[in-house]
Write a protein that holds these residues in place. Structure first.
Motif, PDB file in Angstrom:
ATOM      1  N   LEU A  73       0.796  -1.160  -0.015  1.00  0.00           N
ATOM      2  CA  LEU A  73      -0.051  -0.069  -0.028  1.00  0.00           C
ATOM      3  C   LEU A  73       0.923   1.241   0.092  1.00  0.00           C
ATOM      4  N   GLU A  74       2.041   1.325   0.607  1.00  0.00           N
ATOM      5  CA  GLU A  74       2.786   2.441   0.710  1.00  0.00           C
ATOM      6  C   GLU A  74       3.763   2.587  -0.471  1.00  0.00           C
ATOM      7  N   TRP A  75       3.776   1.710  -1.004  1.00  0.00           N
ATOM      8  CA  TRP A  75       4.345   1.650  -2.688  1.00  0.00           C
ATOM      9  C   TRP A  75       3.464   2.031  -3.508  1.00  0.00           C
ATOM     10  N   TYR A  76       2.177   1.704  -3.430  1.00  0.00           N
ATOM     11  CA  TYR A  76       0.857   2.178  -4.460  1.00  0.00           C
ATOM     12  C   TYR A  76       0.913   3.453  -4.135  1.00  0.00           C
ATOM     13  N   GLN A  77       0.812   4.257  -2.716  1.00  0.00           N
ATOM     14  CA  GLN A  77       0.520   5.360  -2.540  1.00  0.00           C
ATOM     15  C   GLN A  77       1.838   6.256  -3.262  1.00  0.00           C
ATOM     16  N   LEU A  78       2.771   5.884  -3.102  1.00  0.00           N
ATOM     17  CA  LEU A  78       3.913   6.526  -3.897  1.00  0.00           C
ATOM     18  C   LEU A  78       3.963   6.548  -5.359  1.00  0.00           C
ATOM     19  N   ALA A  79       3.482   5.559  -6.048  1.00  0.00           N
ATOM     20  CA  ALA A  79       3.239   5.427  -7.269  1.00  0.00           C
ATOM     21  C   ALA A  79       2.370   6.563  -7.950  1.00  0.00           C
ATOM     22  N   ILE A  80       1.023   6.613  -7.243  1.00  0.00           N
ATOM     23  CA  ILE A  80       0.060   7.347  -7.755  1.00  0.00           C
ATOM     24  C   ILE A  80       0.322   8.821  -7.219  1.00  0.00           C
ATOM     25  N   SER A  81       1.221   9.087  -6.543  1.00  0.00           N
ATOM     26  CA  SER A  81       1.666  10.537  -6.240  1.00  0.00           C
ATOM     27  C   SER A  81       2.369  11.049  -7.316  1.00  0.00           C
ATOM     28  N   ARG A  82       2.979  10.138  -8.239  1.00  0.00           N
ATOM     29  CA  ARG A  82       3.797  10.447  -9.139  1.00  0.00           C
ATOM     30  C   ARG A  82       3.059  10.260 -10.650  1.00  0.00           C
ATOM     31  N   ASN A  83       1.741   9.957 -10.561  1.00  0.00           N
ATOM     32  CA  ASN A  83       0.765  10.025 -11.602  1.00  0.00           C
ATOM     33  C   ASN A  83       1.181   8.622 -12.430  1.00  0.00           C
ATOM     34  N   ILE A  84       1.556   7.625 -11.558  1.00  0.00           N
ATOM     35  CA  ILE A  84       1.525   6.371 -11.963  1.00  0.00           C
ATOM     36  C   ILE A  84       0.467   5.448 -11.560  1.00  0.00           C
ATOM     37  N   PHE A  85      -0.349   4.769 -12.220  1.00  0.00           N
ATOM     38  CA  PHE A  85      -1.376   4.082 -12.009  1.00  0.00           C
ATOM     39  C   PHE A  85      -1.125   2.466 -12.279  1.00  0.00           C
ATOM     40  N   PRO A  86      -0.604   1.647 -11.338  1.00  0.00           N
ATOM     41  CA  PRO A  86      -0.054   0.039 -11.583  1.00  0.00           C
ATOM     42  C   PRO A  86      -1.366  -0.639 -11.753  1.00  0.00           C
ATOM     43  N   ASP A  87      -1.393  -1.595 -12.712  1.00  0.00           N
ATOM     44  CA  ASP A  87      -2.417  -2.493 -12.847  1.00  0.00           C
ATOM     45  C   ASP A  87      -2.236  -3.749 -12.057  1.00  0.00           C
ATOM     46  N   GLY A  88      -3.156  -4.733 -12.081  1.00  0.00           N
ATOM     47  CA  GLY A  88      -3.074  -6.060 -11.130  1.00  0.00           C
ATOM     48  C   GLY A  88      -1.836  -6.739 -11.378  1.00  0.00           C
ATOM     49  N   THR A  89      -1.168  -6.888 -12.844  1.00  0.00           N
ATOM     50  CA  THR A  89      -0.126  -7.568 -12.899  1.00  0.00           C
ATOM     51  C   THR A  89       1.249  -6.884 -12.367  1.00  0.00           C
TER      52      THR A  89
END
Length: 276
Positions: A73-89
């Motif tokens: 979750l911490e990694w995901y929040q960091l990614a979306i803060s940089r406008n990167i939206f990871p998918d399920g894979t």
């Protein structure tokens, strides 16, 4: 409603059954039955309240892989803060990397685990659209301060802005109507496009026609047509893209030849001699 009737009587003991019936929109007989059995009704009410409170206070079981869930979750929040939206894979692959780093050898990032992780963190699939995420808010704020200096000395009619867009003229709609239970399968999407560029000044006026860019210098459909008489300014580029040469030609040769003084926000300022 029964407990509310009892509360109203305890708050105002002298209130009559007729008044209570009018307030709670019921018959006087029903009010009398409620008051007759008020002790039993109160016991039932408080027993339900205590039962619900006990259920809310049940100990929540900590997941076996809580550390992995929190780290992901911490990694995901960091990614979306940089406008990167990871998918399920990407999420499952990252979860496996985190598990290996934390020493969880038996962890498997199954589809069920990913579904539960997304539900727990209120994460749903969305379509990524638009370019607004490419602009940082601090950049926008700084330009609010710089623009008055950039356009100082220019009249509003001489302050111009431009923007381009792509038109995929052979692309088919991605939605349509079909018979119920019939599969809808599309073919390969066409990438053929033209680029259009539009100018407008600070008064909302446009003294120049749109600019259109296509990959062919002399398209077959232009046979026998004088391109200088088209309602657009036509340019050719092998990928139908705007480039510095075309923009330079538009700004220097075309706009300055019409004696239009020009200031473009964040790109360049044009005089009769140079663009910098």
């Amino acid at each position: 409603m029964r407990f509310e009737v009892i509360q109203a009587v305890e708050k105002e003991p002298k209130i009559g059954t007729r008044k209570l019936a009018e307030t709670f929109k019921c018959g006087r007989t029903q009010i009398q039955l409620i008051l007759k059995n008020k002790d039993h009704i109160k016991d039932l009410y408080f027993s339900n309240v205590n039962s619900n409170r006990a259920q809310c206070q049940k100990r929540t079981r900590k997941s076996e892989y809580a550390d992995i869930n929190e780290a992901l979750l911490e990694w995901y929040q960091l990614a979306i803060s940089r406008n990167i939206f990871p998918d399920g894979t990407i999420l499952t692959e990252k979860a496996i990397q985190i598990a290996e780093r934390l020493g969880f050898d038996n962890f498997t990032a199954s589809s069920g685990w990913l579904t539960r992780w997304k539900a727990r963190n209120s994460i749903k699939q969305r379509i990524i659209s638009g370019e607004s995420g490419d602009v940082r808010s601090d950049t926008v704020e700084s330009w609010f301060e710089r623009i008055p200096c950039v356009v100082e000395g220019y009249e509003p009619r001489d302050i111009w802005n431009c923007d381009e867009t792509g038109l995929f003229w052979r692309a088919l709609p991605d939605k349509g109507l079909a018979v119920k239970n019939q599969e809808c399968k599309g073919g390969k999407e066409s990438k053929l496009r033209i680029t259009a560029l539009f100018f407008v000044n600070a008064l909302g006026e446009s003294e120049s026609p749109p600019i259109v860019i296509w990959k062919s210098e002399n398209p077959r459909c232009f046979k026998g047509i004088d391109k200088s008489k088209l309602p657009v300014w036509y340019y050719a580029q092998k990928k139908s893209w705007m480039n510095s040469e075309i923009l330079h030609d538009i700004l220097i040769e075309t706009i300055t030849s019409q004696e239009i003084s020009f200031a473009a926000y964040g790109q360049c300022r044009v005089s009769s001699t140079k663009c910098c």
